[in-house]
Design an enzyme around this catalytic site. Sequence first.
Site, PDB file in Angstrom:
ATOM      1  N   SER A 142       0.864  -1.191   0.000  1.00 31.28           N
ATOM      2  CA  SER A 142       0.000   0.000   0.000  1.00 31.28           C
ATOM      3  C   SER A 142       0.894   1.232   0.000  1.00 31.28           C
ATOM      4  O   SER A 142       2.067   1.146   0.393  1.00 31.28           O
ATOM      5  CB  SER A 142      -0.856  -0.014   1.281  1.00 31.28           C
ATOM      6  OG  SER A 142      -1.465   1.237   1.490  1.00 31.28           O
ATOM      7  N   TYR A 155      -1.537  -1.081  10.613  1.00 29.84           N
ATOM      8  CA  TYR A 155      -1.721  -1.411   9.188  1.00 29.84           C
ATOM      9  C   TYR A 155      -0.508  -0.910   8.392  1.00 29.84           C
ATOM     10  O   TYR A 155       0.052  -1.625   7.554  1.00 29.84           O
ATOM     11  CB  TYR A 155      -3.017  -0.769   8.668  1.00 29.84           C
ATOM     12  CG  TYR A 155      -3.253  -0.971   7.191  1.00 29.84           C
ATOM     13  CD1 TYR A 155      -3.627  -2.216   6.689  1.00 29.84           C
ATOM     14  CD2 TYR A 155      -3.091   0.078   6.284  1.00 29.84           C
ATOM     15  CE1 TYR A 155      -3.835  -2.409   5.331  1.00 29.84           C
ATOM     16  CE2 TYR A 155      -3.301  -0.103   4.924  1.00 29.84           C
ATOM     17  CZ  TYR A 155      -3.683  -1.350   4.459  1.00 29.84           C
ATOM     18  OH  TYR A 155      -3.881  -1.533   3.110  1.00 29.84           O
TER      19      TYR A 155
HETATM   20  N1  LIG Z   1      -8.804  -0.673  -1.234  1.00 29.78           N
HETATM   21  C1  LIG Z   1      -7.807   0.169  -0.966  1.00 29.78           C
HETATM   22  O1  LIG Z   1      -8.000   1.403  -0.905  1.00 29.78           O
HETATM   23  C2  LIG Z   1      -6.399  -0.353  -0.770  1.00 29.78           C
HETATM   24  C3  LIG Z   1      -5.332   0.561  -0.767  1.00 29.78           C
HETATM   25  C4  LIG Z   1      -4.040   0.092  -0.591  1.00 29.78           C
HETATM   26  C5  LIG Z   1      -3.802  -1.264  -0.423  1.00 29.78           C
HETATM   27  N2  LIG Z   1      -4.851  -2.122  -0.415  1.00 29.78           N
HETATM   28  C6  LIG Z   1      -4.539  -3.557  -0.240  1.00 29.78           C
HETATM   29  O2  LIG Z   1      -5.085  -4.289  -1.312  1.00 29.78           O
HETATM   30  C7  LIG Z   1      -5.374  -5.623  -0.901  1.00 29.78           C
HETATM   31  C8  LIG Z   1      -6.775  -5.987  -1.296  1.00 29.78           C
HETATM   32  O3  LIG Z   1      -7.666  -5.107  -0.645  1.00 29.78           O
HETATM   33  P1  LIG Z   1      -9.136  -4.823  -1.200  1.00 29.78           P
HETATM   34  O4  LIG Z   1      -9.384  -3.391  -1.038  1.00 29.78           O
HETATM   35  O5  LIG Z   1      -9.315  -5.493  -2.509  1.00 29.78           O
HETATM   36  O6  LIG Z   1      -9.977  -5.546  -0.031  1.00 29.78           O
HETATM   37  P2  LIG Z   1     -11.134  -6.639  -0.032  1.00 29.78           P
HETATM   38  O7  LIG Z   1     -11.650  -6.676   1.354  1.00 29.78           O
HETATM   39  O8  LIG Z   1     -12.071  -6.442  -1.166  1.00 29.78           O
HETATM   40  O9  LIG Z   1     -10.308  -7.988  -0.298  1.00 29.78           O
HETATM   41  C9  LIG Z   1      -9.595  -8.631   0.697  1.00 29.78           C
HETATM   42  C10 LIG Z   1      -9.642 -10.108   0.449  1.00 29.78           C
HETATM   43  O10 LIG Z   1      -8.858 -10.789   1.429  1.00 29.78           O
HETATM   44  C11 LIG Z   1      -9.588 -11.904   1.904  1.00 29.78           C
HETATM   45  N3  LIG Z   1      -9.117 -12.234   3.247  1.00 29.78           N
HETATM   46  C12 LIG Z   1      -9.181 -11.481   4.370  1.00 29.78           C
HETATM   47  N4  LIG Z   1      -8.634 -12.148   5.415  1.00 29.78           N
HETATM   48  C13 LIG Z   1      -8.194 -13.333   4.918  1.00 29.78           C
HETATM   49  C14 LIG Z   1      -7.539 -14.463   5.469  1.00 29.78           C
HETATM   50  N5  LIG Z   1      -7.186 -14.515   6.781  1.00 29.78           N
HETATM   51  N6  LIG Z   1      -7.265 -15.527   4.669  1.00 29.78           N
HETATM   52  C15 LIG Z   1      -7.611 -15.495   3.372  1.00 29.78           C
HETATM   53  N7  LIG Z   1      -8.212 -14.466   2.787  1.00 29.78           N
HETATM   54  C16 LIG Z   1      -8.515 -13.405   3.544  1.00 29.78           C
HETATM   55  C17 LIG Z   1     -11.043 -11.460   1.845  1.00 29.78           C
HETATM   56  O11 LIG Z   1     -11.909 -12.560   1.833  1.00 29.78           O
HETATM   57  C18 LIG Z   1     -11.050 -10.699   0.536  1.00 29.78           C
HETATM   58  O12 LIG Z   1     -11.194 -11.608  -0.538  1.00 29.78           O
HETATM   59  C19 LIG Z   1      -5.115  -5.655   0.608  1.00 29.78           C
HETATM   60  O13 LIG Z   1      -3.834  -6.213   0.830  1.00 29.78           O
HETATM   61  C20 LIG Z   1      -5.147  -4.182   1.003  1.00 29.78           C
HETATM   62  O14 LIG Z   1      -4.380  -3.919   2.163  1.00 29.78           O
HETATM   63  C21 LIG Z   1      -6.146  -1.719  -0.595  1.00 29.78           C
END
Ligand SMILES: NC(=O)c1ccc[n+]([C@@H]2O[C@H](COP(=O)([O-])OP(=O)(O)OC[C@H]3O[C@@H](n4cnc5c(N)ncnc54)[C@H](O)[C@@H]3O)[C@@H](O)[C@H]2O)c1
Length: 255
Positions: A142, A155
């Site tokens: 991130s 985080y």
């Molecule tokens: N959305 C944002 O603004 C953003 C920004 C920067 C980084 N990120 C990173 O991107 C990645 C995806 O985030 P997103 O926004 O798509 O979120 P999201 O919640 O849509 O997806 C997260 C996924 O992780 C799975 N998950 C959670 N805990 C788990 C576990 N213990 N075992 C297996 N699966 C598990 C969930 O089921 C889901 O499929 C993450 O690593 C997040 O930190 C997101």
Amino acid sequence: MQSLYGKVVLITGGTTGIGLAAAKAFVANGAKVVVAARNREQGAAAEAALRAMGEAVFYGCDVSDPLSVEALLRFTVEHFGPLNAAVNSAACDFMPAATHEMSFAMANSTVSTDVLGVFHCMKYQIEAMLQSGGGTIVNVSSVNGLSGAPAAAVYSAAKHAVIGLTRSTAKEYIGRGIRINAVCPGATETPRRTRRTAHLTEDQLLEHQAQLAQAIPIGRLAQADEIANAILWLSSAAASYVVGHSLVVDGGLQA
Ligand SMILES: NC(=O)c1ccc[n+]([C@@H]2O[C@H](COP(=O)([O-])OP(=O)(O)OC[C@H]3O[C@@H](n4cnc5c(N)ncnc54)[C@H](O)[C@@H]3O)[C@@H](O)[C@H]2O)c1
């Protein structure tokens, strides 16, 4: 992206948000994809959507549990064959809180999913790739992994750790044919973000979104497929000399 055709790809957190967008992009380019996550209902829905496009399967897995991850890797290789690429996108739902008010439970679950989860996955992915002659791994960090994030200290620390894991393993394994990189998204429209703002009224939400967009030079949040495109490129032969890099995709925020 022709280099991805027929490749076996494992995507953790691949049932929603950025992981699902990456899964769709890989399948659209002819890859065979295993999407892994905890929630089976979301898994079934993701599998159905991906199967309408190509070859994909869901496997229920908790990345914080090493035995569950070991079973996931066994399933992947038995189902589709030797592993060629992996994307580690799974992360727990982090609820922003002042550091002195953050619960131990939230901190523990962030570290065990976002840091140890990535370690567990890489341990078994690397083991599988060493047996099959190499591959690529992209970890989802991130922009909070590159600079501090008020009310999200744990985080941010976890996402810094993902970059440390990426850089260290990239140096460790590139000589053995495994190319490892990270992607650092900025604010991206996914279910995770929707859940985080679920407590706001409609007016508060509009104000929040306007403030957020104003802080980003491009003037809007990212769509999940814009992050997926970066993941796809890092995984492809087009990025063959890119090693241990943390690719920022944030609409200019860090610039
Ligand atoms: N959305 C944002 O603004 C953003 C920004 C920067 C980084 N990120 C990173 O991107 C990645 C995806 O985030 P997103 O926004 O798509 O979120 P999201 O919640 O849509 O997806 C997260 C996924 O992780 C799975 N998950 C959670 N805990 C788990 C576990 N213990 N075992 C297996 N699966 C598990 C969930 O089921 C889901 O499929 C993450 O690593 C997040 O930190 C997101």
